[in-house]
Design a protein around this motif. Structure first.
Motif, short mmCIF file in Angstrom:
data_model
loop_
_atom_site.label_atom_id
_atom_site.label_comp_id
_atom_site.label_asym_id
_atom_site.label_seq_id
_atom_site.Cartn_x
_atom_site.Cartn_y
_atom_site.Cartn_z
N GLN A 123 35.38 33.28 31.36
CA GLN A 123 35.70 33.02 29.95
C GLN A 123 36.58 34.14 29.40
O GLN A 123 37.57 33.89 28.72
N GLY A 124 36.18 35.38 29.68
CA GLY A 124 37.04 36.54 29.41
C GLY A 124 37.19 36.94 27.95
O GLY A 124 38.14 37.66 27.62
N SER B 26 36.91 40.72 27.68
CA SER B 26 38.07 41.32 28.34
C SER B 26 39.30 41.25 27.44
O SER B 26 40.07 42.23 27.33
N ARG B 27 39.51 40.11 26.79
CA ARG B 27 40.66 39.98 25.88
C ARG B 27 40.47 40.87 24.64
O ARG B 27 41.45 41.41 24.12
N TYR B 28 39.24 40.99 24.17
CA TYR B 28 38.97 41.85 23.01
C TYR B 28 39.39 43.29 23.32
O TYR B 28 40.09 43.95 22.53
N ILE B 29 38.99 43.78 24.49
CA ILE B 29 39.35 45.14 24.90
C ILE B 29 40.86 45.27 25.07
O ILE B 29 41.48 46.26 24.64
N GLU C 143 34.78 47.37 32.72
CA GLU C 143 35.03 46.62 33.95
C GLU C 143 34.62 45.17 33.72
O GLU C 143 33.79 44.89 32.84
N ALA C 144 35.18 44.27 34.51
CA ALA C 144 34.83 42.85 34.46
C ALA C 144 34.55 42.36 35.87
O ALA C 144 35.21 42.78 36.83
N LEU C 145 33.56 41.49 36.01
CA LEU C 145 33.19 40.94 37.30
C LEU C 145 33.23 39.41 37.25
O LEU C 145 32.77 38.82 36.27
#
Length: 285
Positions: free
Chosen positions: A57-58, A61-64, A84-86
């Motif tokens: 969904q991310g 990640s997009r917020y960061i 980090e993202a997994l």
């Protein structure tokens, strides 16, 4: 060395307090909650890292990414947590994928937590092995819940006449199981503090809010959580996402957002939430 031993050693090396933000229903404000928790803790001087287990969904990640881009564009010194993202492991055999997920999460928790006071984990808005593994590392579990009976169904089935709990939901049962998993892995009777955060609250008292309070009080006693008031329904949260900002960044003159009374009230909600949760940065050495 077994997977369980590796996880136990990884957890032992992690000195960070792990906050998991989880709910198996999407649209509850998990990523917004994660960013505001990070901002509040960093504002208090804590070293903070965050882990996105919902990389498909991310949203986090997009917020960061939005935050980094906006800070660079405006020349702002915005605090940014380690990140980090997994993604879920992809193997033909289910057991192999589950084992790979466990190993990846254990490694990320150890690595990020080694240099942080707090590690905040965002989980997928659906039942998955990656979500269950993430939940099992919680010291504090925060479940954002939209303030409606539609969303309360994620915790339990409620009698519409008496508001009595008929039976816990699959998510509540999963939380119980991962509590036991955490205790077994760490060799302790200590599990985690579970907080259900009532989100998107209406500005005015209503029959629905009063009914929700009754149902939540009964449900908390039945399945073992405590409640906290979260964030009211405000357009500002959607606007801030595009810039990667939080309500606590608005006092920065470079944030390019004109403050109003609604923003001040919303910022106070963040502070009140941190007090209710009981999370404060550690005192300086």
């Amino acid at each position: 060395m077994s997977t369980a031993d590796e996880e136990s050693q990884s957890r032992a090396r992690t000195r960070a307090h792990v906050i998991v933000v989880g709910n198996q229903k999407g649209g509850s404000g998990k990523s917004t909650t994660v960013m505001h928790l990070c901002a509040a803790l960093m504002a208090g001087g804590a070293r903070v890292a965050c882990l996105d287990l919902d990389a498909d969904q991310g949203t986090l990640s997009r917020y960061i990414a939005n935050r980094r881009a906006y800070a660079q564009k405006k020349g702002l010194q915005l605090p940014i947590p380690g990140f980090e993202a997994l993604e879920a492991a992809k193997h033909d055999a289910r057991a192999d994928a589950d084992a790979a997920d466990r190993a990846a999460v254990a490694d990320a928790v150890a690595r990020l937590g080694a240099s942080a006071d707090f590690l905040v984990i965002d989980t997928p808005g659906a039942d998955s092995n990656l979500s269950r593994v993430g939940h099992s590392y919680a010291d504090t579990l925060i479940t954002p819940l939209n303030d409606s009976f539609v969303d309360l169904d994620v915790l339990a089935s409620i009698d519409p006449e008496t508001y009595e709990v008929k039976h816990p939901s699959r998510y509540a049962e999963m939380v119980f199981r991962v509590k036991m998993e955490k205790a077994k892995r760490e060799g302790t009777n200590r599990t985690f503090d579970w907080i259900v955060m009532r989100n998107r609250l209406g500005q005015l008292d209503s029959k629905n809010q009063r009914a929700m309070e009754i149902a939540m009080e009964r449900l908390a006693k039945r399945i073992g959580f405590r409640t906290a008031r979260g964030f009211s329904e405000r357009v500002i949260f959607r606007e801030l996402f595009l810039k990667g900002l939080t309500l606590l960044d608005l006092r920065n003159p470079g944030a390019d957002v004109r403050m109003n009374m609604s923003h001040l009230a919303a910022r106070q909600e963040v502070r009140d939430l941190m007090i209710e949760i009981g999370l404060t940065p550690p005192a300086p050495a």
